[in-house]
Design a protein around this motif. Structure first.
Motif, PDB file in Angstrom:
ATOM      1  N   PHE A 153       0.822  -1.204   0.000  1.00  0.00           N
ATOM      2  CA  PHE A 153       0.000   0.000   0.000  1.00  0.00           C
ATOM      3  C   PHE A 153       0.862   1.263   0.000  1.00  0.00           C
ATOM      4  N   LEU A 154       1.904   1.268   0.808  1.00  0.00           N
ATOM      5  CA  LEU A 154       2.769   2.436   0.898  1.00  0.00           C
ATOM      6  C   LEU A 154       3.582   2.645  -0.371  1.00  0.00           C
ATOM      7  N   SER A 155       3.791   1.582  -1.141  1.00  0.00           N
ATOM      8  CA  SER A 155       4.600   1.688  -2.353  1.00  0.00           C
ATOM      9  C   SER A 155       3.845   2.321  -3.519  1.00  0.00           C
ATOM     10  N   LEU A 156       2.541   2.494  -3.377  1.00  0.00           N
ATOM     11  CA  LEU A 156       1.736   3.028  -4.474  1.00  0.00           C
ATOM     12  C   LEU A 156       2.009   4.505  -4.725  1.00  0.00           C
ATOM     13  N   ASP A 157       1.943   4.882  -5.973  1.00  0.00           N
ATOM     14  CA  ASP A 157       2.037   6.285  -6.377  1.00  0.00           C
ATOM     15  C   ASP A 157       0.642   6.887  -6.217  1.00  0.00           C
ATOM     16  N   VAL A 244      -0.763   3.537   7.325  1.00  0.00           N
ATOM     17  CA  VAL A 244      -1.906   3.438   6.426  1.00  0.00           C
ATOM     18  C   VAL A 244      -2.683   4.752   6.396  1.00  0.00           C
ATOM     19  N   GLN A 245      -2.904   5.326   7.561  1.00  0.00           N
ATOM     20  CA  GLN A 245      -3.679   6.564   7.619  1.00  0.00           C
ATOM     21  C   GLN A 245      -2.933   7.734   6.971  1.00  0.00           C
ATOM     22  N   THR A 246      -1.625   7.766   7.103  1.00  0.00           N
ATOM     23  CA  THR A 246      -0.844   8.804   6.430  1.00  0.00           C
ATOM     24  C   THR A 246      -1.014   8.687   4.917  1.00  0.00           C
ATOM     25  N   LYS A 247      -0.986   7.469   4.410  1.00  0.00           N
ATOM     26  CA  LYS A 247      -1.171   7.248   2.969  1.00  0.00           C
ATOM     27  C   LYS A 247      -2.590   7.605   2.552  1.00  0.00           C
ATOM     28  N   LEU A 248      -3.566   7.267   3.371  1.00  0.00           N
ATOM     29  CA  LEU A 248      -4.954   7.596   3.054  1.00  0.00           C
ATOM     30  C   LEU A 248      -5.162   9.105   2.995  1.00  0.00           C
ATOM     31  N   ARG A 249      -4.514   9.839   3.887  1.00  0.00           N
ATOM     32  CA  ARG A 249      -4.622  11.300   3.853  1.00  0.00           C
ATOM     33  C   ARG A 249      -4.000  11.860   2.571  1.00  0.00           C
ATOM     34  N   GLU A 250      -2.920  11.251   2.145  1.00  0.00           N
ATOM     35  CA  GLU A 250      -2.259  11.660   0.900  1.00  0.00           C
ATOM     36  C   GLU A 250      -3.190  11.418  -0.283  1.00  0.00           C
ATOM     37  N   ILE A 251      -3.823  10.248  -0.305  1.00  0.00           N
ATOM     38  CA  ILE A 251      -4.760   9.922  -1.375  1.00  0.00           C
ATOM     39  C   ILE A 251      -5.981  10.829  -1.307  1.00  0.00           C
ATOM     40  N   GLY A 252      -6.475  11.072  -0.099  1.00  0.00           N
ATOM     41  CA  GLY A 252      -7.620  11.960   0.070  1.00  0.00           C
ATOM     42  C   GLY A 252      -7.336  13.351  -0.457  1.00  0.00           C
TER      43      GLY A 252
END
Length: 271
Positions: A153-157, A244-252
């Motif tokens: 999940f973290l590796s995703l652009d 995970v939540q840090t990545k979700l905030r980035e995606i959001g």
């Protein structure tokens, strides 16, 4: 707390936007209780899309129109550049990628576990607990089972994922209509799913459990009151929850979700 045999966090499926995974948002089948441990034929797709370079830098690519039932091969081609993690490609070999992604996100948005949509990730080991002075606690050693999913999940652009998602608006919305939402916008459902997982607290300290007939429940009432989707993320452990939540905030942010709708990080000490 119920035992998980297959977990996804994420709701990620073909672009793994959530998750479980999501995602996360990645997510979830029961397993048999473990004894308590003491302390210790592919159809060529028809699509108006350029493949091979799904996110060419500086190039604006148009919307993708593809028949849902013939879309898997195209999705694998379009998503292969989103992550360099080799595990990601293996996850994409599941079938009905768009339909599963949409259904998983819809379940998470409602606080439900999307277990019927997730069939590609099985963590090593089992859910474990610690027994100390007659009381049970979640064994932190269990958290490491979910590290591989979190790493993918973290590796995703994030930007490329959202760009691809925008190009797939038509087939995604069609899959959502097929679920029984003829008038609703899937964008809002995706937003609600992200918000649902961002409400999960980062737990400091041991999580107390209570023994049940075939499983364990969380004896801390605030944690036990979390939705099934939220408790699956909670089981990944505080460090993974933060990642995970840090990545979700980035995606959001890439999705354009207003900051006023994004829950602030919450730290919680179990009672």
């Amino acid at each position: 707390m119920e035992k998980s045999k297959k977990v996804i966090w994420v709701v990620v499926i073909f672009i793994v936007l959530i998750a479980v995974g999501v995602g996360i948002y990645y997510f979830f089948f029961r397993e048999k209780p473990k004894e308590v441990t003491p302390s210790q034929e592919v159809t060529p797709p028809t699509a108006q899309a350029q493949v091979g370079e799904p996110m060419a830098k500086g190039k604006v690519l148009g919307p993708i129109e593809v028949e849902l039932d013939k879309s898997d091969e195209l999705m694998r081609e379009l998503t292969k550049g989103l992550s360099s993690n080799p595990t990601f490609a293996s996850w994409l070999m599941t079938k009905d990628l768009i339909r599963k992604f949409v259904a998983a996100v819809d379940n998470i948005a409602q606080g439900m576990s999307p277990k019927s949509q997730v069939d590609f990730f099985s963590p090593k080991g089992r859910f474990m607990v610690i027994k100390r002075r007659g009381k049970f606690y979640l064994d932190p050693a269990s958290y490491a089972r979910y590290d591989p999913a979190v790493e993918v999940f973290l590796s995703l652009d994030s930007k490329a994922c959202v760009q691809l998602y925008r190009r797939l608006e038509s087939p995604v919305q069609q899959a959502y209509r097929d679920l029984g939402y003829p008038e609703q916008d899937f964008d809002e459902t995706l937003t609600l799913a992200i918000i649902e997982l961002l409400k999960v607290p980062v737990v400091q300290g041991e999580i107390p459990l209570e023994e049940r007939v075939i499983s364990y429940g969380i004896s801390d009432q605030e944690l036990e009151s979390l939705s099934n989707a939220q408790k699956h993320l909670l089981r990944m452990g505080p460090e993974n929850v933060q990642k995970v939540q840090t990545k979700l905030r980035e995606i959001g942010s890439e999705l354009g979700i207003p900051s006023t709708r994004i829950p602030q990080p919450k730290v919680y000490q179990p009672k």
